[in-house]
Scaffold this active site. Sequence first.
Site, PDB file in Angstrom:
ATOM      1  N   ASP A 118       0.871  -1.183   0.000  1.00  0.00           N
ATOM      2  CA  ASP A 118       0.000   0.000   0.000  1.00  0.00           C
ATOM      3  C   ASP A 118       0.902   1.226   0.000  1.00  0.00           C
ATOM      4  O   ASP A 118       2.107   1.120   0.262  1.00  0.00           O
ATOM      5  CB  ASP A 118      -0.943   0.007   1.211  1.00  0.00           C
ATOM      6  CG  ASP A 118      -0.203   0.041   2.540  1.00  0.00           C
ATOM      7  OD1 ASP A 118       0.789  -0.706   2.687  1.00  0.00           O
ATOM      8  OD2 ASP A 118      -0.584   0.823   3.437  1.00  0.00           O
ATOM      9  N   GLU A 183      -0.067  -0.840   5.818  1.00  0.00           N
ATOM     10  CA  GLU A 183       1.061  -0.319   6.605  1.00  0.00           C
ATOM     11  C   GLU A 183       0.983   1.183   6.794  1.00  0.00           C
ATOM     12  O   GLU A 183       1.233   1.696   7.879  1.00  0.00           O
ATOM     13  CB  GLU A 183       2.388  -0.697   5.942  1.00  0.00           C
ATOM     14  CG  GLU A 183       3.599  -0.534   6.853  1.00  0.00           C
ATOM     15  CD  GLU A 183       4.173   0.877   6.926  1.00  0.00           C
ATOM     16  OE1 GLU A 183       4.898   1.167   7.891  1.00  0.00           O
ATOM     17  OE2 GLU A 183       3.897   1.713   6.045  1.00  0.00           O
TER      18      GLU A 183
END
Length: 492
Positions: A118, A183
């Site tokens: 991400d 994250e």
Amino acid sequence: MNYLLFSSILLLTPSLHAFNLDAFSKHIDSHQEEYVEALREWVAVESDSSDALKRPEVEKMMEITAEKLRKMGGKVDLVDIGNQELPNGKIIPLPKVVTAQFGNDPKKRTVCVYGHVDVQPAKQEDGWATEPYNLTDINGNLHGRGASDNKAPVLAWIHAVEAYQALNIELPVNVKYIIEGMEETGSNGLDAMVSQRKDTFFSDIDYIIISDCGWLSRRPALTYGTRGNCYFFAEVEGPKQDLHSGVYGGTVIEPMTDLIGILDTLINPSGRILIPGINEAVAPLTDEERNMYENIQFDMENYRKKIGVDRLMYSTKEDVLAHRWRYPTVSIHGIEGAFSASGSKTVIPAKVIAKFSIRQVPDMDPSVVEKQVTDYLNAMFAKRNSPNKLRVQMIIGAKPWVADINDPLYEAGKKAVKKVFGEDPDMIREGGTIPVAKTFEDVTGKRIIMLPIGGFDDGLHSQNEKMSRYNYIEGTKYFAAYLHEVAQIPKV
Ligand code: MN
Ligand code: MN
């Protein structure tokens, strides 16, 4: 065992463990364009985990990652880690976590590579010179959101294993991957997932490898520590509603004045934390550390200029590095409820909430820090003899992480750096927090190494993020070499 047989085994052993860097270099160099194309495909997916509307893109990114690993013959799972509640009360599924495994030979060591796919948000109008989701090569720098944080490092780890396969060389260790998609917004759901798999997926793992940080200069680096963070809210509540400063000013004791008064007692202008017990808890600087700092390549002037200030808090390289990495600090982030719009509203805010955080280093303990800060602010507030109410709350308590640089894991890292880059790495720490490192260590009891390949000037989270071809491609060779070096650590 007779002497002849024994000596022939000795002669054979080195060739069994030989690592032919030239073969890997040749293979990896000749596939450079494919690796860049793979990064282009990954960067094109707008996997911004902070925006719930982009969640399908994150899901797609996890799918693409899983598919790449499946194609290589890995044992791949897309693990459901539950739901997330949005601020509006809506419940949406968290992106699945990709786990993969290559090899399960009990005679070999097993490493687990952690990474995330991400990214932070990015819009061209934020000041990007190129379209952030269209990987653009400018003088050997591959510009695109997520290029360095963390898509290229994850790909480099995948391509390192792929190179072993293509060259038909047996993997010297079993390799597992755990790749997440949340994250950048706090790794929601990951801690629970790791805990649940402590006795399954993680049980046979020897070491965890994280490549989610960068070098400090053009010299390669190994990262052996990160700071933790304790994040506080301090709320001062007074009148039952906001007041007009002309009508009521001078007759009420104002919450904002109280709040700023106590905030000013946290740290002094020369950076000394004033909360009793905090400085005392900090592990003293050793001679070994100070010597290391002296030899680290770090351009203070460049650092200062990039920040755009006339003067830093400290004037020597050693002090600046130490205060970035191994000392705590207080940062005041904002005041909720304060008048912050443009214009000149003459308001007395009735309730204000300060947000500040204290970076954590060994041997500070967040639960102790919570009490120290709460007691201290209450005492400072009591001195003001105010009728207002103070409430102090710690909302994040992330512990620091530090590794032993003499651990064989790090020795293996130094050897791999030397082999591929031809020089010794700087041993560095991160001032920021990678909470998952501490989770892995605490839950699984396994040791961790951080092997960054990002450049010092990659612009993570910023406009024009990039990953250089050099770091990406040499980084792939370096990871292949590391798998060899880590396999040489004797099993005890
Ligand atoms: Mn990252
Ligand atoms: Mn990041």
